[in-house]
Design a protein around this motif. Structure first.
Motif, PDB file in Angstrom:
ATOM      1  N   LEU A 195      20.482  11.769 -25.749  1.00  6.86           N
ATOM      2  CA  LEU A 195      19.861  12.780 -24.896  1.00  6.86           C
ATOM      3  C   LEU A 195      18.394  12.458 -24.717  1.00  6.86           C
ATOM      4  O   LEU A 195      17.743  11.974 -25.636  1.00  6.86           O
ATOM      5  CB  LEU A 195      19.971  14.170 -25.552  1.00  6.86           C
ATOM      6  N   ARG A 196      17.876  12.741 -23.527  1.00  5.93           N
ATOM      7  CA  ARG A 196      16.442  12.614 -23.285  1.00  5.93           C
ATOM      8  C   ARG A 196      16.054  13.538 -22.138  1.00  5.93           C
ATOM      9  O   ARG A 196      16.912  14.068 -21.443  1.00  5.93           O
ATOM     10  CB  ARG A 196      16.048  11.171 -23.000  1.00  5.93           C
ATOM     11  N   ASN A 197      14.767  13.715 -21.966  1.00  5.60           N
ATOM     12  CA  ASN A 197      14.257  14.477 -20.828  1.00  5.60           C
ATOM     13  C   ASN A 197      13.507  13.539 -19.905  1.00  5.60           C
ATOM     14  O   ASN A 197      12.722  12.715 -20.342  1.00  5.60           O
ATOM     15  CB  ASN A 197      13.326  15.599 -21.303  1.00  5.60           C
ATOM     16  N   GLU A 198      13.806  13.664 -18.632  1.00  6.47           N
ATOM     17  CA  GLU A 198      13.202  12.794 -17.620  1.00  6.47           C
ATOM     18  C   GLU A 198      13.330  13.537 -16.294  1.00  6.47           C
ATOM     19  O   GLU A 198      14.298  13.347 -15.564  1.00  6.47           O
ATOM     20  CB  GLU A 198      14.000  11.484 -17.580  1.00  6.47           C
ATOM     21  N   GLY A 199      12.412  14.455 -16.021  1.00  4.24           N
ATOM     22  CA  GLY A 199      12.528  15.293 -14.829  1.00  4.24           C
ATOM     23  C   GLY A 199      13.713  16.230 -14.911  1.00  4.24           C
ATOM     24  O   GLY A 199      14.278  16.641 -13.907  1.00  4.24           O
ATOM     25  N   GLY A 200      14.118  16.559 -16.126  1.00  3.75           N
ATOM     26  CA  GLY A 200      15.301  17.384 -16.374  1.00  3.75           C
ATOM     27  C   GLY A 200      16.053  16.816 -17.565  1.00  3.75           C
ATOM     28  O   GLY A 200      15.603  15.857 -18.194  1.00  3.75           O
ATOM     29  N   ALA A 201      17.202  17.402 -17.868  1.00  2.00           N
ATOM     30  CA  ALA A 201      18.014  16.926 -18.994  1.00  2.00           C
ATOM     31  C   ALA A 201      18.808  15.697 -18.580  1.00  2.00           C
ATOM     32  O   ALA A 201      19.422  15.675 -17.510  1.00  2.00           O
ATOM     33  CB  ALA A 201      18.959  18.034 -19.461  1.00  2.00           C
ATOM     34  N   VAL A 202      18.786  14.671 -19.438  1.00  2.00           N
ATOM     35  CA  VAL A 202      19.555  13.450 -19.179  1.00  2.00           C
ATOM     36  C   VAL A 202      20.473  13.201 -20.373  1.00  2.00           C
ATOM     37  O   VAL A 202      20.022  13.151 -21.514  1.00  2.00           O
ATOM     38  CB  VAL A 202      18.634  12.222 -18.977  1.00  2.00           C
ATOM     39  N   THR A 203      21.768  13.072 -20.082  1.00  2.00           N
ATOM     40  CA  THR A 203      22.758  12.802 -21.118  1.00  2.00           C
ATOM     41  C   THR A 203      23.381  11.448 -20.822  1.00  2.00           C
ATOM     42  O   THR A 203      23.882  11.218 -19.722  1.00  2.00           O
ATOM     43  CB  THR A 203      23.872  13.866 -21.102  1.00  2.00           C
ATOM     44  N   GLU A 204      23.320  10.558 -21.795  1.00  2.00           N
ATOM     45  CA  GLU A 204      23.886   9.227 -21.597  1.00  2.00           C
ATOM     46  C   GLU A 204      25.065   9.040 -22.548  1.00  2.00           C
ATOM     47  O   GLU A 204      24.961   9.302 -23.739  1.00  2.00           O
ATOM     48  CB  GLU A 204      22.810   8.184 -21.884  1.00  2.00           C
ATOM     49  N   ILE A 205      26.171   8.605 -21.965  1.00  2.00           N
ATOM     50  CA  ILE A 205      27.386   8.387 -22.750  1.00  2.00           C
ATOM     51  C   ILE A 205      27.820   6.942 -22.547  1.00  2.00           C
ATOM     52  O   ILE A 205      27.835   6.439 -21.417  1.00  2.00           O
ATOM     53  CB  ILE A 205      28.510   9.332 -22.265  1.00  2.00           C
ATOM     54  N   LEU A 206      28.153   6.288 -23.631  1.00  2.00           N
ATOM     55  CA  LEU A 206      28.605   4.900 -23.559  1.00  2.00           C
ATOM     56  C   LEU A 206      29.896   4.787 -24.364  1.00  2.00           C
ATOM     57  O   LEU A 206      29.934   5.177 -25.530  1.00  2.00           O
ATOM     58  CB  LEU A 206      27.523   3.983 -24.158  1.00  2.00           C
TER      59      LEU A 206
ATOM     60  N   GLN B 208      29.163   3.192 -18.939  1.00  2.00           N
ATOM     61  CA  GLN B 208      27.970   3.997 -19.169  1.00  2.00           C
ATOM     62  C   GLN B 208      27.970   5.103 -18.117  1.00  2.00           C
ATOM     63  O   GLN B 208      28.030   4.828 -16.919  1.00  2.00           O
ATOM     64  CB  GLN B 208      26.704   3.162 -19.032  1.00  2.00           C
ATOM     65  N   LEU B 209      27.946   6.338 -18.591  1.00  4.20           N
ATOM     66  CA  LEU B 209      27.886   7.480 -17.695  1.00  4.20           C
ATOM     67  C   LEU B 209      26.596   8.233 -17.989  1.00  4.20           C
ATOM     68  O   LEU B 209      26.345   8.603 -19.133  1.00  4.20           O
ATOM     69  CB  LEU B 209      29.112   8.375 -17.899  1.00  4.20           C
ATOM     70  N   ILE B 210      25.759   8.382 -16.968  1.00  5.21           N
ATOM     71  CA  ILE B 210      24.509   9.125 -17.132  1.00  5.21           C
ATOM     72  C   ILE B 210      24.587  10.385 -16.284  1.00  5.21           C
ATOM     73  O   ILE B 210      24.787  10.311 -15.067  1.00  5.21           O
ATOM     74  CB  ILE B 210      23.288   8.278 -16.729  1.00  5.21           C
ATOM     75  N   PHE B 211      24.468  11.518 -16.948  1.00 10.44           N
ATOM     76  CA  PHE B 211      24.541  12.823 -16.297  1.00 10.44           C
ATOM     77  C   PHE B 211      23.156  13.447 -16.385  1.00 10.44           C
ATOM     78  O   PHE B 211      22.606  13.574 -17.470  1.00 10.44           O
ATOM     79  CB  PHE B 211      25.568  13.700 -17.030  1.00 10.44           C
ATOM     80  N   ARG B 212      22.584  13.817 -15.241  1.00 15.29           N
ATOM     81  CA  ARG B 212      21.244  14.416 -15.267  1.00 15.29           C
ATOM     82  C   ARG B 212      21.165  15.607 -14.335  1.00 15.29           C
ATOM     83  O   ARG B 212      21.898  15.695 -13.363  1.00 15.29           O
ATOM     84  CB  ARG B 212      20.176  13.382 -14.918  1.00 15.29           C
ATOM     85  N   ASP B 213      20.238  16.526 -14.682  1.00 14.81           N
ATOM     86  CA  ASP B 213      19.931  17.626 -13.771  1.00 14.81           C
ATOM     87  C   ASP B 213      18.415  17.733 -13.637  1.00 14.81           C
ATOM     88  O   ASP B 213      17.677  17.027 -14.321  1.00 14.81           O
ATOM     89  CB  ASP B 213      20.560  18.949 -14.231  1.00 14.81           C
ATOM     90  N   ASN B 214      17.948  18.592 -12.727  1.00 13.78           N
ATOM     91  CA  ASN B 214      16.504  18.730 -12.531  1.00 13.78           C
ATOM     92  C   ASN B 214      15.985  20.050 -13.097  1.00 13.78           C
ATOM     93  O   ASN B 214      15.039  20.636 -12.595  1.00 13.78           O
ATOM     94  CB  ASN B 214      16.131  18.579 -11.048  1.00 13.78           C
ATOM     95  N   GLY B 215      16.624  20.492 -14.177  1.00 15.06           N
ATOM     96  CA  GLY B 215      16.207  21.720 -14.848  1.00 15.06           C
ATOM     97  C   GLY B 215      15.093  21.471 -15.852  1.00 15.06           C
ATOM     98  O   GLY B 215      14.432  20.431 -15.820  1.00 15.06           O
ATOM     99  N   PRO B 216      14.893  22.426 -16.779  1.00 12.75           N
ATOM    100  CA  PRO B 216      13.795  22.329 -17.749  1.00 12.75           C
ATOM    101  C   PRO B 216      14.002  21.279 -18.840  1.00 12.75           C
ATOM    102  O   PRO B 216      13.073  20.987 -19.597  1.00 12.75           O
ATOM    103  CB  PRO B 216      13.741  23.731 -18.366  1.00 12.75           C
ATOM    104  N   GLY B 217      15.191  20.716 -18.940  1.00 10.41           N
ATOM    105  CA  GLY B 217      15.432  19.681 -19.952  1.00 10.41           C
ATOM    106  C   GLY B 217      15.943  20.249 -21.266  1.00 10.41           C
ATOM    107  O   GLY B 217      16.092  21.451 -21.421  1.00 10.41           O
ATOM    108  N   TYR B 218      16.192  19.337 -22.203  1.00 10.86           N
ATOM    109  CA  TYR B 218      16.699  19.724 -23.523  1.00 10.86           C
ATOM    110  C   TYR B 218      15.554  20.177 -24.423  1.00 10.86           C
ATOM    111  O   TYR B 218      14.448  19.643 -24.326  1.00 10.86           O
ATOM    112  CB  TYR B 218      17.394  18.535 -24.196  1.00 10.86           C
TER     113      TYR B 218
END
Length: 175
Positions: free
Chosen positions: A158-169, A115-125
């Motif tokens: 994909l989800r938004n949580e204080g920025g864009a969050v991408t989850e790959i499994l 499981q790889l979770i990539f997130r940033d603190n931008g405006p989100g998706y």
């Protein structure tokens, strides 16, 4: 220069970035005689290379899990393109107006899958993307989705949580 030229410049920049990413993974793999690569080291090198190209007034902190999980050379090549696109998108869209950007990568194993979770603190998706509508998104995201679902035979969410969050499994071919 015309508007068309500017469009091509963006395409060329993206292409150069993808090639640079593949060159990075290639040199990492050859230095290790094509032995499995640590995912966190791969992420670190790829994302740092993108951050270095930013203007001086943009500071991006990078937090990557200290994981010892490894993948084979085949999966490393696929993941390189995905990470490269995600980091490029973060820098291009997510952290644009943000002088203190943050990119985080979490890596863990769940039931033999990575499981790889990539997130940033931008405006989100955009909401449409979270709902699975990829009609108006850039080429890069189609690339991410194609590689994750087909080449890695994995799942993308994909989800938004204080920025864009991408989850790959995806299943680790090494196990």
């Amino acid at each position: 220069s015309t508007l068309v030229d500017k469009g091509y410049i963006h395409l060329l920049r993206d292409l150069i970035s993808r090639i640079r990413g593949l060159a990075t993974v290639h040199s990492m793999l050859s230095a290790r005689n094509w032995q499995p690569l640590e995912i966190n080291q791969l992420c670190e090198q790829l994302i740092q290379a993108i951050i270095i190209g930013l203007p001086v007034n943009h500071k991006v902190m990078l937090n990557i899990d200290q994981s010892s999980l490894k993948i084979n050379s085949n999966q490393a090549h696929h993941l390189t393109l995905v990470i490269n696109e995600l980091a490029t998108n973060s820098v291009k869209y997510g952290l644009n107006d943000n002088s203190n950007g943050l990119i985080e990568v979490k890596i863990q194993e769940i039931d033999g899958k990575i499981q790889l979770i990539f997130r940033d603190n931008g405006p989100g998706y955009p909401e449409s993307m979270i709902n699975g509508d990829f009609v108006n998104v850039n080429i890069g995201f189609e690339l991410i989705r194609g590689i994750v679902t087909q080449s890695l035979d994995g799942e993308l969410s994909l989800r938004n949580e204080g920025g864009a969050v991408t989850e790959i499994l995806f299943a680790n071919e090494l196990t």
